[in-house]
Design a protein around this motif. Structure first.
Motif, PDB file in Angstrom:
ATOM      1  N   SER A  81      19.617  60.108  67.125  1.00 54.03           N
ATOM      2  CA  SER A  81      21.013  60.013  67.608  1.00 54.03           C
ATOM      3  C   SER A  81      21.905  59.267  66.618  1.00 54.03           C
ATOM      4  CB  SER A  81      21.078  59.330  68.983  1.00 54.03           C
ATOM      5  OG  SER A  81      20.383  60.082  69.950  1.00 54.03           O
ATOM      6  N   ILE A 123      18.617  65.549  58.082  1.00 59.07           N
ATOM      7  CA  ILE A 123      19.600  65.657  59.170  1.00 59.07           C
ATOM      8  C   ILE A 123      18.899  65.885  60.502  1.00 59.07           C
ATOM      9  CG2 ILE A 123      21.629  66.912  60.003  1.00 59.07           C
ATOM     10  CD1 ILE A 123      22.106  67.668  57.002  1.00 59.07           C
ATOM     11  N   ASN A 125      19.193  63.567  63.859  1.00 58.66           N
ATOM     12  CA  ASN A 125      19.523  64.076  65.190  1.00 58.66           C
ATOM     13  C   ASN A 125      18.593  63.502  66.246  1.00 58.66           C
ATOM     14  OD1 ASN A 125      21.592  65.616  64.160  1.00 58.66           O
ATOM     15  ND2 ASN A 125      20.422  67.517  64.102  1.00 58.66           N
ATOM     16  N   VAL A 185      24.202  62.008  69.633  1.00 55.31           N
ATOM     17  CA  VAL A 185      25.113  61.666  68.543  1.00 55.31           C
ATOM     18  C   VAL A 185      26.543  61.554  69.054  1.00 55.31           C
ATOM     19  CG1 VAL A 185      26.047  62.437  66.328  1.00 55.31           C
ATOM     20  CG2 VAL A 185      23.621  62.727  66.810  1.00 55.31           C
ATOM     21  N   SER A 191      32.012  63.334  58.574  1.00 56.25           N
ATOM     22  CA  SER A 191      31.493  62.224  59.375  1.00 56.25           C
ATOM     23  C   SER A 191      32.182  60.917  58.993  1.00 56.25           C
ATOM     24  CB  SER A 191      29.982  62.090  59.180  1.00 56.25           C
ATOM     25  OG  SER A 191      29.318  63.258  59.592  1.00 56.25           O
ATOM     26  N   SER A 245      24.221  70.825  65.137  1.00 55.17           N
ATOM     27  CA  SER A 245      23.757  69.846  66.120  1.00 55.17           C
ATOM     28  C   SER A 245      24.392  68.483  65.882  1.00 55.17           C
ATOM     29  CB  SER A 245      22.231  69.735  66.047  1.00 55.17           C
ATOM     30  OG  SER A 245      21.754  68.732  66.905  1.00 55.17           O
ATOM     31  N   ASN A 246      24.442  68.036  64.632  1.00 57.38           N
ATOM     32  CA  ASN A 246      24.951  66.698  64.328  1.00 57.38           C
ATOM     33  C   ASN A 246      26.476  66.644  64.390  1.00 57.38           C
ATOM     34  OD1 ASN A 246      25.564  64.201  62.471  1.00 57.38           O
ATOM     35  ND2 ASN A 246      23.388  64.082  62.933  1.00 57.38           N
ATOM     36  N   ASP A 247      27.133  67.542  63.657  1.00 56.50           N
ATOM     37  CA  ASP A 247      28.596  67.495  63.598  1.00 56.50           C
ATOM     38  C   ASP A 247      29.245  68.022  64.871  1.00 56.50           C
ATOM     39  OD1 ASP A 247      28.021  66.725  60.970  1.00 56.50           O
ATOM     40  OD2 ASP A 247      29.926  67.538  60.281  1.00 56.50           O
ATOM     41  N   PRO A 280      24.671  59.766  63.485  1.00 52.57           N
ATOM     42  CA  PRO A 280      25.505  60.698  62.729  1.00 52.57           C
ATOM     43  C   PRO A 280      25.302  60.510  61.231  1.00 52.57           C
ATOM     44  CG  PRO A 280      26.832  58.889  63.552  1.00 52.57           C
ATOM     45  CD  PRO A 280      25.453  58.686  64.103  1.00 52.57           C
ATOM     46  N   HIS A 325      23.223  70.938  61.039  1.00 46.38           N
ATOM     47  CA  HIS A 325      24.625  70.555  60.859  1.00 46.38           C
ATOM     48  C   HIS A 325      25.398  70.776  62.148  1.00 46.38           C
ATOM     49  CE1 HIS A 325      28.886  71.646  59.997  1.00 46.38           C
ATOM     50  NE2 HIS A 325      28.824  70.527  59.302  1.00 46.38           N
ATOM     51  N   THR A 371      26.311  65.802  56.327  1.00 48.41           N
ATOM     52  CA  THR A 371      25.674  66.954  55.692  1.00 48.41           C
ATOM     53  C   THR A 371      26.146  67.084  54.245  1.00 48.41           C
ATOM     54  OG1 THR A 371      25.622  68.074  57.820  1.00 48.41           O
ATOM     55  CG2 THR A 371      25.301  69.435  55.876  1.00 48.41           C
TER      56      THR A 371
END
Length: 490
Positions: free
Chosen positions: A431, A424, A428, A72, A121, A223-225, A433, A221, A436
């Motif tokens: 990949s 979410i 992830n 991401v 995001s 992991s993504n943000d 974004p 969250h 959340t």
């Protein structure tokens, strides 16, 4: 970590410290801005005490960043076109990073202050788009080339579709719970359970599900943000101290050989498909690659670029053996080859089997350019985790009580959180974004509709206004800041 400051001019070193502080401040604000979305249901339903909920959420956010990878992160970075990424200078890089971060921080703080669950995001992506478009205007290139529009379209679709999917699936899950277990205590609100049963906490299994799904949302969250912060720090490091970060200096000999082999194999791939690619790549024309002040990737220079990269990597076992300028040239070549390979994979005449092969080669091409040092990942994890532990109360009230006309039931909280965690987590792995905030808020709204409790028009209107305005507002804000910074530098 500290060796990155060796040999730097005092003002460049100070600028680097400020830029890193800005990124970590953004992640800290992101933490307390988005934390309520992960813990709103467990706090509102009394499944966990508030302090314990935010501390546990912080720990799971921390873990999510550590184990989330960098897919991401570079999806965000590659919103900017490859020509901008390979030509960024120290001053230009500082102006770019400070502008987009200042824009993102200002909008995040503003929406948090008013208790609106806006998306970090959307905020970050809008800020990056503003910088890219302004850079196109300043460098007199077409706006169509100022942004990686294909990547921007993919990300936009993920940001738009994920809340709609979250709303629909959360509504469906609650509908199934209502149909097959209509008399369960999980369909009570906390106030109703306290009044009827005289109990403060939800039933055991509902409580366990709420807690586990909340921690799951916190993990995905993070992991993504968290990866968005990692991508920003890598932009900072590559822009300000490129000699030390354009390539992964800790790459093993095997990884370097794998990269070199990928360049060789992609050359063989082009020769094998020369009937379809000869005109697009000017194969066999003997074009020479030049090195102007502002290098531009050109598919017709592919053969020359392949030759230059292979020459630079010949017999190299450690990237530290290369000079700083050579490392920059290798990275530039690898990014250009990857960019060209991506364009080639979209050509209609290319067979499906060959398209699959070139996608695999692209992963090997970028194995030593798309990375993040351990200290970067840890610093972002710490900033996001600590930020998670403060500032949660404003948005919890919005999510728990102000989206629907009635308070949230335990089943609604479970449905919204389970769907948010799954959505979410899937993003992830792809990949992509996602927000959340929007996934969870739309999930809550979906459960309110499924429960026939209705929505509070004012709150929903404010959320939608923030959703619609975030991109244009942050694009305009970051564009203005970047234009002003570039004016001062010039």
């Amino acid at each position: 970590m500290f060796e990155l400051f060796s040999g730097l001019d005092f003002w460049v070193g100070l600028s680097l410290c400020l830029a890193l502080a800005f990124v970590l401040a953004f992640e800290f604000i992101n933490g307390f801005h988005d934390t309520a979305n992960a813990v709103a249901t467990v706090i509102y339903t009394n499944a966990m005490p508030p302090r314990l909920a935010v501390v546990m959420s912080g720990l799971f956010n921390f873990a999510g960043v550590l184990f989330g990878g960098v897919g991401v992160a570079y999806a965000i970075v590659h919103l900017l076109p490859v020509d901008l990424l390979i030509n960024v200078s120290t001053g230009h890089g500082l102006a770019m990073v400070f502008s987009l971060l200042a824009s993102a921080i200002i909008w995040n703080l503003g929406t948090w202050y008013f208790g609106i669950p806006a998306s970090s995001s959307h905020t970050l992506i809008g800020s990056i788009l503003g910088v890219g478009l302004t850079n196109a205007l300043l460098t007199h290139i077409p706006l169509s080339q100022g942004i990686n529009w294909k990547k921007a379209t993919d990300i936009a679709l993920s940001l738009v579709i994920s809340p709609l999917v979250g709303c629909a699936l959360a509504a469906l899950l609650l509908f199934l719970l209502l149909k097959y277990s209509p008399l369960s205590k999980m369909h009570k609100t906390p106030d109703a359970r306290r009044a009827v049963d005289g109990k403060k906490h939800p039933p055991f299994w509902n409580r366990l599900t709420l807690v586990l799904s909340a921690m799951g949302v916190s993990f995905v969250h993070g992991s993504n943000d968290g990866q968005k912060g990692i991508g920003l720090i890598m932009l900072v490091l590559i822009g300000i101290v490129p000699g030390k970060f354009v390539l992964d200096l800790n790459a093993s000999t095997y990884q370097i050989e794998r990269t070199r082999d990928a360049v060789m194999h992609i050359n063989q791939f082009y020769q094998r498909n020369s009937d379809n690619l000869a005109d697009f790549l000017a194969l066999g024309k003997g074009l020479r690659s030049d090195t102007p002040e502002r290098f531009k990737c050109d598919p017709k220079q592919t053969e020359a670029t392949i030759g230059a990269v292979l020459s630079s990597l010949s017999s190299v076992k450690d990237y530290r053996d290369l000079s700083a300028d050579t490392r920059a040239q290798v990275r530039r070549g690898l990014l250009c080859l990857d960019d060209t390979a991506k364009k080639v994979s979209k050509l209609p005449k290319l067979p499906a089997r060959e398209r699959s092969d070139i996608d695999k080669l692209r992963a090997d091409l970028t194995a030593t350019t798309e990375y993040a040092p351990t200290w970067v990942i840890f610093a972002v994890a710490l900033a996001l985790g600590l930020g998670t532990m403060v500032g949660w109360k404003r948005v919890v009230e919005t999510v728990g009580e102000k989206i629907g006309r009635q308070g949230m039931t335990y089943a609604q909280g479970m449905s919204a959180q389970i769907i948010a965690m799954a959505s979410i987590g899937l993003a992830n792995t792809l990949s992509l974004p996602v927000s959340t905030t929007h996934v969870l808020s739309s999930g809550v709204a979906g459960t309110m509709l499924a429960n026939r409790s209705g929505l509070q028009g004012g709150t929903v209107r404010n959320i939608l206004i923030a959703w619609v305005l975030t991109l244009p507002a942050t694009i305009a804000l970051s564009a203005g800041l970047f234009w002003l910074a570039s004016l001062i530098l010039s």
